[in-house]
Design an enzyme around this catalytic site. Structure first.
Site, mmCIF file in Angstrom:
data_model
loop_
_atom_site.group_PDB
_atom_site.id
_atom_site.type_symbol
_atom_site.label_atom_id
_atom_site.label_comp_id
_atom_site.label_asym_id
_atom_site.label_seq_id
_atom_site.Cartn_x
_atom_site.Cartn_y
_atom_site.Cartn_z
ATOM 1 N N TYR A 1 0.876 -1.170 0.000
ATOM 2 C CA TYR A 1 0.000 0.000 0.000
ATOM 3 C C TYR A 1 0.909 1.215 0.000
ATOM 4 O O TYR A 1 1.791 1.325 0.852
ATOM 5 C CB TYR A 1 -0.896 0.016 1.242
ATOM 6 C CG TYR A 1 -2.181 -0.729 1.026
ATOM 7 C CD1 TYR A 1 -3.023 -0.388 -0.016
ATOM 8 C CD2 TYR A 1 -2.555 -1.776 1.853
ATOM 9 C CE1 TYR A 1 -4.204 -1.074 -0.240
ATOM 10 C CE2 TYR A 1 -3.736 -2.472 1.642
ATOM 11 C CZ TYR A 1 -4.552 -2.104 0.592
ATOM 12 O OH TYR A 1 -5.716 -2.776 0.371
ATOM 13 N N ASP B 1 -5.990 -0.957 -6.749
ATOM 14 C CA ASP B 1 -7.456 -0.840 -6.799
ATOM 15 C C ASP B 1 -8.038 -0.296 -5.495
ATOM 16 O O ASP B 1 -9.219 -0.449 -5.223
ATOM 17 C CB ASP B 1 -8.096 -2.201 -7.134
ATOM 18 C CG ASP B 1 -7.782 -3.266 -6.087
ATOM 19 O OD1 ASP B 1 -7.166 -2.945 -5.051
ATOM 20 O OD2 ASP B 1 -8.166 -4.438 -6.309
ATOM 21 N N HIS C 1 -10.124 -7.421 -5.519
ATOM 22 C CA HIS C 1 -9.787 -7.259 -4.105
ATOM 23 C C HIS C 1 -10.747 -8.072 -3.224
ATOM 24 O O HIS C 1 -11.235 -7.611 -2.201
ATOM 25 C CB HIS C 1 -9.866 -5.767 -3.746
ATOM 26 C CG HIS C 1 -9.018 -5.326 -2.602
ATOM 27 N ND1 HIS C 1 -7.993 -4.433 -2.722
ATOM 28 C CD2 HIS C 1 -9.050 -5.631 -1.288
ATOM 29 C CE1 HIS C 1 -7.446 -4.204 -1.534
ATOM 30 N NE2 HIS C 1 -8.077 -4.936 -0.650
HETATM 31 C C1 PYR Z 1 -8.643 -4.778 3.010
HETATM 32 O O1 PYR Z 1 -9.237 -4.664 4.107
HETATM 33 O O2 PYR Z 1 -9.216 -5.197 1.993
HETATM 34 C C2 PYR Z 1 -7.279 -4.398 2.907
HETATM 35 O O3 PYR Z 1 -6.685 -4.584 1.873
HETATM 36 C C3 PYR Z 1 -6.623 -3.792 4.050
#
Ligand code: PYR
Length: 500
Positions: free
Chosen positions: A240, A268, A360
Site C-alpha cells: 500500500y 485498486d 480485491h
Molecule cells: C482490506 O481490508 O481489503 C485491505 O486490503 C486492508
C-alpha cells in the site's frame, strides 16, 4: 546500571487528555499527544485508553514495532511498574463464552475436506469483529458472490486416454519454484483471528514450497515474518503506497534487502471500500472500556476496522509513479487490481513484470467483474497487440478460488498462477499453521484428481481448448431448475462440531 525511567500507574493516569496523552503498550509508556492527529485509526481510539494500558486494543491491529517506528525516541518515556497499575478485569462476554465453546469443539482437522470447511469453522471460532472484517465485502456484496459464480460459468472440456499415471502441478511464479500454481495472497490483520497471525502462513508455506505474499497491513511486523521464513523461502510483498513516499521507499528497499522477490503494488484501493458488516461492528468505542472524551473529536464510531487502518493510503497514486517505483527497486513490479484490458495494456507498456486481475476479494468497487472474466478480455487484447504470451509478463488472477478446479480454469485461460487469500486466512484462524498445511494438502489432492480427469499431465498441458468459457461474460444465464431433483437433493454439510 540502567537509566530507564520507571513510571507508576497514577503518574500515567495523570496524562489522560487530548492535550496531554500518555498510554502504556507492552509494559512501556509513551507520550502520544503529538501523534494523535496522525494516528491512521483516528484519535478517538487512542483517547479511550489515555492514561491507561492500551495493549489489548493495540495488539491485534498493529505490528509490534508500529509504535516504536512511528514515535520519536524522546516520546518513549520509560517502563511501567506493573504492580502500580490497576488490573483491568476484562468481562467475559456472552460472545466470548460462545466462541470458546466452539473453539473447544472444533471439528478434528482430519474431518476438514475442503476450503469451505475452514470458512465455516472460522466463522464460529473467531470474534464477531474479526469475522465482520475478514468476510465483509463492499456495498451489496454482489462482486464477492460473483467471484464464486464466475467459476461455475466455465465448464471443462476434458481430454481422455492420455496416460495420467503421473501428474505434476508444480510451476514457477516470476521465475521462482512453487509446488502449487497458487500463491498465498495478502490479507490484513491476521492477529484479529489467531494469536500467531501471519506467521502461521509463513511456517506452513516454508514446509510445502508455497509462496507467500506479505501484506503491508499484516499484524505481524514485516521483519517478524521474514525472520520466521526459511533462508531459501520465496516471499513477495504487497504494497500500500503511503502518502509519504519516503516511508514507502524505505519499506520497499528494506524488503528488497531482506530478500523479498517481488513487489505487488495494490492499485485498486485509493480508498478502502465500504464494507457494511465491518462498519456495523463500530470499531471505535465498542468495548465498554474508558469513554474518555469519546465522540468529541469528530471521528465517527461507525468506521469499521478497514477505515481505522487505511487512512495513510495515497489516493493520488497514478501511472506517472511507475518510473519512480522502478527507480527505487530492482524487484519485479506487479500491479495488483487490474480490471480491464485497457489498463492491462497500459501496464504492459509501462514495463512492469505482471498484473493481478482482481477485484480485491469483492471488497472494493461492488459489481466490478470477476478476475476470471477479466482474464478472457485481457488475454485477447494483449494477444491482438503481440503482448501475449510473453514470458516476461505474467498474468495472475485472484478472488473466489476455493477449488483446484477453479485454478485449472484460470490457468487454461492464460493465468500463470492464482492468488488465494481468505481460504488460507480462515485455515489459520481455525487451526493455526496446521490448518494452512492441511489447506495446501487439500489443494494438492484436488490438483491430482482434477488434472487426471481433465487429461492434463503438467501445467503446460492446460490449454484454452480444455474449457468452455463462452458464458463467462453473460451475467445472467438461464439455467432451468430441475425441481424434482432439487426436492430430494441433500445439500452438502460442513464439518461437524463435537457434541458438547
Ligand atoms: C482490506 O481490508 O481489503 C485491505 O486490503 C486492508
Amino acid at each position: 546500571m540502567s537509566d530507564v525511567r520507571v513510571l507508576t500507574g497514577p503518574e500515567v493516569a495523570a496524562h489522560a487528555s487530548r492535550d496531554d496523552c500518555w498510554i502504556i503498550v507492552h509494559g512501556k509508556v509513551y507520550d502520544v499527544t503529538e501523534f494523535l492527529p496522525e494516528h491512521p485509526g483516528g484519535q478517538a481510539i487512542i483517547l479511550k485508553y489515555a492514561g491507561k494500558d492500551a495493549t489489548v486494543a493495540y495488539e491485534p491491529i498493529h505490528p509490534p514495532d508500529a509504535i516504536t517506528t512511528n514515535l520519536r525516541p524522546e516520546k518513549h518515556l520509560g517502563v511501567i511498574d506493573a504492580s502500580t497499575v490497576a488490573k483491568v478485569v476484562q468481562e467475559v462476554t456472552e460472545e466470548e463464552k460462545r466462541r470458546q465453546k466452539f473453539l473447544a469443539a472444533r471439528p478434528p482437522l482430519d474431518s476438514i475436506i475442503n476450503m469451505h470447511d475452514f470458512e465455516s469453522v472460522a466463522r464460529q471460532v473467531i470474534t464477531e469483529k474479526a469475522w465482520a472484517y475478514y468476510s465483509s465485502a463492499s456495498d451489496d456484496e454482489i462482486t464477492i458472490r460473483e467471484n464464486r459464480m464466475a467459476y461455475q460459468r466455465v465448464w471443462f472440456r476434458p481430454r481422455i486416454l492420455r496416460d495420467v499415471t503421473v501428474v505434476d502441478w508444480s510451476t514457477t511464479i516470476l521465475g521462482h519454484k512453487s509446488s502449487l500454481p497458487v500463491y498465498i495472497s495478502a490479507t490484513a490483520l491476521g492477529k484479529l483471528g489467531h494469536p500467531e497471525g501471519e506467521l502461521c502462513l509463513t511456517r506452513a508455506a516454508a514446509n510445502h514450497g508455497v509462496i507467500q505474499m506479505i501484506a503491508t497491513l499484516a499484524s505481524c511486523s514485516f521483519d517478524e515474518i521474514v525472520d520466521a521464513a526459511k533462508p531459501d523461502q520465496t516471499l513477495y510483498l504487497q504494497l500500500y503506497v503511503n502518502k509519504d513516499r519516503e516511508i514507502t521507499r524505505k519499506y520497499v528497499q528494506h524488503a528488497e534487502k531482506r530478500g523479498v522477490k517481488a513487489l505487488f503494488i495494490t492499485v485498486d484501493a485509493p480508498q478502502l471500500g465500504r464494507r457494511e458488516k465491518d462498519m456495523r461492528m463500530k470499531f471505535v468505542g465498542d468495548d465498554g472500556v474508558a469513554k474518555v472524551q469519546e465522540g468529541q473529536d469528530g471521528v465517527k464510531k461507525d468506521q469499521g476496522v478497514a477505515r481505522a487502518i487505511s487512512s495513510f493510503i495515497d489516493p493520488s497514486l497514478s501511472w506517472k509513479d511507475i518510473p519512480w517505483f522502478k527507480s527505487i527497486t530492482k524487484m519485479p513490479i506487479i500491479l495488483k487490481g487490474i480490471a480491464t484490458a485497457e489498463d492491462a495494456i497500459l501496464a504492459y507498456e509501462a514495463g512492469v513484470q505482471g498484473i493481478v486481475l482482481s477485484n480485491h476479494g469483492g471488497r472494493q468497487l461492488d459489481t466490478a467483474r470477476s478476475g476470471l472474466e477479466i482474464l478472457v478480455e485481457v488475454t485477447a487484447a494483449l494477444r491482438a497487440r503481440g503482448y501475449f504470451p510473453d514470458p516476461k509478463f505474467e498474468i495472475f488472477v485472484d478472488g473466489g478460488v476455493r477449488r483446484a478446479s477453479d485454478v485449472l480454469k484460470a490457468l487454461a485461460l492464460g493465468a500463470k498462477a492464482v492468488g488465494v487469500g481468505r481460504p488460507f486466512l480462515y485455515a489459520f484462524c481455525s487451526y493455526g499453521q496446521e490448518g494452512v498445511e492441511k489447506a495446501i494438502q487439500i489443494f494438492r489432492d484436488e490438483f491430482e484428481m482434477n488434472m487426471r480427469l481433465l487429461g492434463a499431465r503438467t501445467i503446460d498441458e492446460l490449454v484454452p481448448e480444455m474449457v468452455d468459457a463462452s458464458a463467462l461474460s453473460s451475467h445472467i444465464v438461464m439455467t432451468p431448475q430441475d425441481n424434482l431433483f432439487q426436492q430430494t437433493y441433500q445439500p452438502l454439510a460442513g464439518a461437524k462440531f463435537n457434541e458438547s
